[in-house]
Enzyme design. Sequence first.
Site, short mmCIF file in Angstrom:
data_model
loop_
_atom_site.label_atom_id
_atom_site.label_comp_id
_atom_site.label_asym_id
_atom_site.label_seq_id
_atom_site.Cartn_x
_atom_site.Cartn_y
_atom_site.Cartn_z
N SER A 53 0.87 -1.17 0.00
CA SER A 53 0.00 0.00 0.00
C SER A 53 0.91 1.21 0.00
CB SER A 53 -0.88 -0.02 1.25
OG SER A 53 -1.77 1.07 1.24
N ARG A 310 0.12 -4.39 -6.91
CA ARG A 310 -1.11 -4.97 -6.36
C ARG A 310 -2.29 -4.23 -6.96
NH1 ARG A 310 -4.73 -7.83 -5.03
NH2 ARG A 310 -5.28 -8.57 -2.94
N THR A 346 -7.21 1.89 4.13
CA THR A 346 -6.89 1.16 5.36
C THR A 346 -7.91 1.43 6.46
OG1 THR A 346 -4.56 1.31 4.79
CG2 THR A 346 -5.07 0.69 7.05
N CYS A 502 0.74 -7.37 -17.10
CA CYS A 502 1.35 -8.06 -15.96
C CYS A 502 2.63 -7.34 -15.55
CB CYS A 502 1.66 -9.52 -16.28
SG CYS A 502 2.59 -10.30 -14.94
N CYS A 525 5.12 -14.52 -10.17
CA CYS A 525 3.84 -13.86 -9.85
C CYS A 525 3.91 -13.09 -8.53
CB CYS A 525 2.74 -14.91 -9.78
SG CYS A 525 1.14 -14.23 -9.34
N CYS A 528 -0.73 -9.90 -7.74
CA CYS A 528 -1.39 -8.59 -7.85
C CYS A 528 -2.81 -8.73 -8.35
CB CYS A 528 -0.58 -7.64 -8.74
SG CYS A 528 -0.80 -7.91 -10.51
N CYS A 531 -4.16 -9.97 -13.91
CA CYS A 531 -4.55 -10.86 -15.01
C CYS A 531 -5.98 -11.35 -14.84
CB CYS A 531 -3.58 -12.03 -15.11
SG CYS A 531 -3.30 -12.92 -13.56
#
Lengths: 556, 254
Positions: A53, A310, A346, A502, A525, A528, A531
């Site tokens: 974040s 992310r 958050t 990606c 990977c 995130c 895809c």
Amino acid sequence: MRESMEFDVVIVGAGPAGLSAACRLMQQAQEKTMELTVCVVEKGSEIGAHILSGAVIESRAMDELFPDWKAMGAPLNTPVFSDELYLLKSETIAQKLPNALIPKTMHNTGHGLDNYVVSLGNVCRWLAEQAEGLGVEIFPGFAAAEILFHENGPFKGSVKGIATGDMGVTASGEQGPNYMEGMELHAKYTLFAEGCRGHLGKQLIEQFNLDIEADAQHYGLGIKELWEIDPKKHRPGLVVHGSGWPLEGDTTGGFFLYHLENNQVAAGLIVDLNYTNPWLSPFDEFQRLKHHPVLANHLDGGKRVAYGARAIAKGGFNSLPKMVFPGGLLIGCNAGTLNFSKIKGTHTAMKSGMLAGEAVFEAIAEGNEGGSELNSFSNKFKASWAYDELFRSRNFGPSMHKFGPILGGVFNFVDQNLFGGKLPITLHDNKQDYAQLKPADQCTKIKYPKPDGKLSFDKLSSVFISNTNHEEGQPCHLKLKDSSLPIVRNLPIFAEPAQRYCPAGVYEVNERESGAFFQINSQNCLHCKACDIKDPSQNIIWTAPEGAGGPNYPNF
Amino acid sequence: MKIIVSVKRVIDYNVKVRVKTDNSDVDLTNVKMSLNPFCEIAVEEAIRLKEVGVASEIVVVSIGPNAVQEQLRTAMALGADRAIHIETEMQPEPLNVAKLLTKIVESEEPGLVILGKQSIDSDNNQVGQMLAALTGWPQGTFASEVKIEDGKALVTREVDGGLRSLSLTLPAVVTTDLRLNEPRYAKLPDIMKAKRKPMEVKTPADLSVHLKKHISQLKVETPPQRQVGIKVDSVDALIDKLKNEAKIILRKLG
């Protein structure tokens, strides 16, 4: 038969929502001196390993959960002292926007709410310590792989818990030498707090039709880097946001640059995943963005320490699905409680978790054996400040999508500053992000500059510093519903955009004698979920790999 | 037979190591820490010996600050019975570690001590050997196979270009190589149970060991960055570069 364990509450995901729920449950159990068993499973190798974040957080939820958090040592050390907002007009020109013209929700100072620049990973590590201190069982390195349902009895059809994934399975699906079968974790109530586009949350939304009355969910892809900068340039608590260049036309998004402690700066770009040009690469957009003087002035001479990405759920109020279903709840970003008009999620994620903790505790304390749909949560949520602020901000995203960044911005200024979010209009934006891509031949190919190795980098050296690892020889966790579609449909129409959206270089189209083939480098990977969201054929299904796999983010 | 396994908390093998800006050491802030992989193999070997009935109890020992208890709990979740934490803030130098372990060995009287051959952070590869010297016990290092028969440890060692088989009279010290076994995963219920297994905390003073600092670290540096490659347009240009820049051709060719 798999082994099973029984708990009162099982929570999937040790992020701010899941951990807040766990803490709230135990706090109440202690107040009422009631025995309660709460278990949290987390797919990351440790707490915080998969947390990414910005982050600027509003302390409101933390103030409620642990009024003494400062004395208890919560890592909210850097209050925001100054906000800057820029509109980038070209690769060298920027306009700094005066405070008076910025929608109020985007202000981080001067409205009575405290905001802090933090590492959310470290905040989660701290929350996990508190939860364990309160008696919660936390299991990092265990991925919830499937949802379990009661097959018969009074709770038939309701959620019974989850099963963790099998470990030590070979690529061909056989049991390897250190094979360990997954375990069933049964609970009266199961809370799903997987974050944006959780793979179980997605199934629950489908199965229980939770989004039937909601608009389509909208997503952004956030790419983040952590830098160690020249101490002379370091101004802890400085917050910089902006939009514009290099995103062009109907592509929207914005960047952030936050000064943390210890000469560290977090910088990143969020690209809205409703973009239309299949040639776009969010990763490369961010790399060239860093050369803009507004960012380069901070980063020049510094050293990049970490990288990650992310997806975020930014549909807000209008896209919020129903959060309760028989036997469980969907909380935090797994439902989509982020307030994009504040660029913060958050505090609302934590609040949703705390309310879930209260609703579940009350039900269990009254003798509820599980399996119900806890409408008490919905009532609590509707009465909360989190709901109120999401409601007030409901037009923020849709207006940007409808009117573009400039006129949309004007709308948001009027709506937020003059009407406090109470304009009696609700704008809707119901087109799915994956359906927005235009055919590649109708779009301009984007030529990205070569990385210079100082400010900008290539994908592979970036993934390298995300400390990503998946145990070798396990089955590929990125499943294709139809393995031919990438080459048969996506390649001719969209030039297979997975190669570009990606941010970890997982997807490649390679040539061999028999023609083009689609290669999936699943070990890269970053979890995130881009895809799963953006594939125009909705053909890629993200599933949980073996527990502890994925990135190992430091203080992200 | 009781087995003692010593374990070390180290930077996780997936983490890309970064050096502090002042070059004093590796930066460990906010970095994931784990059980040293060779120590994990040592724990696994002990558990297997217990499973076949050779060992009756497994005691894990670690030295360091409070945080090492996390790795001791991991070892107990895998199958160790109890743990001893020797608490110190001092960097664990091999000789100090060996001295502390000697004291533990004296009081616990195990039949076998299994250690990782080295830790992946400092790569010393010394503790097992030093412990054998201090206790006067036989040692089998770099073990790729361990069998216990008739009061002997039959140890296969991986040596340069082959295998060497030893028979050690127990009690003995064995250090593990990578191929000895493949460690198991900890099970959820065992992780919960491990929280309740006994953990004894001792200080070096309790063991009457005075920790002396023998080594000071002068500097830690990252390897020099590799230059990006270039393309040359002719063979002559290539030869010129090899001769004048890389200086790997000293005489004119042909």
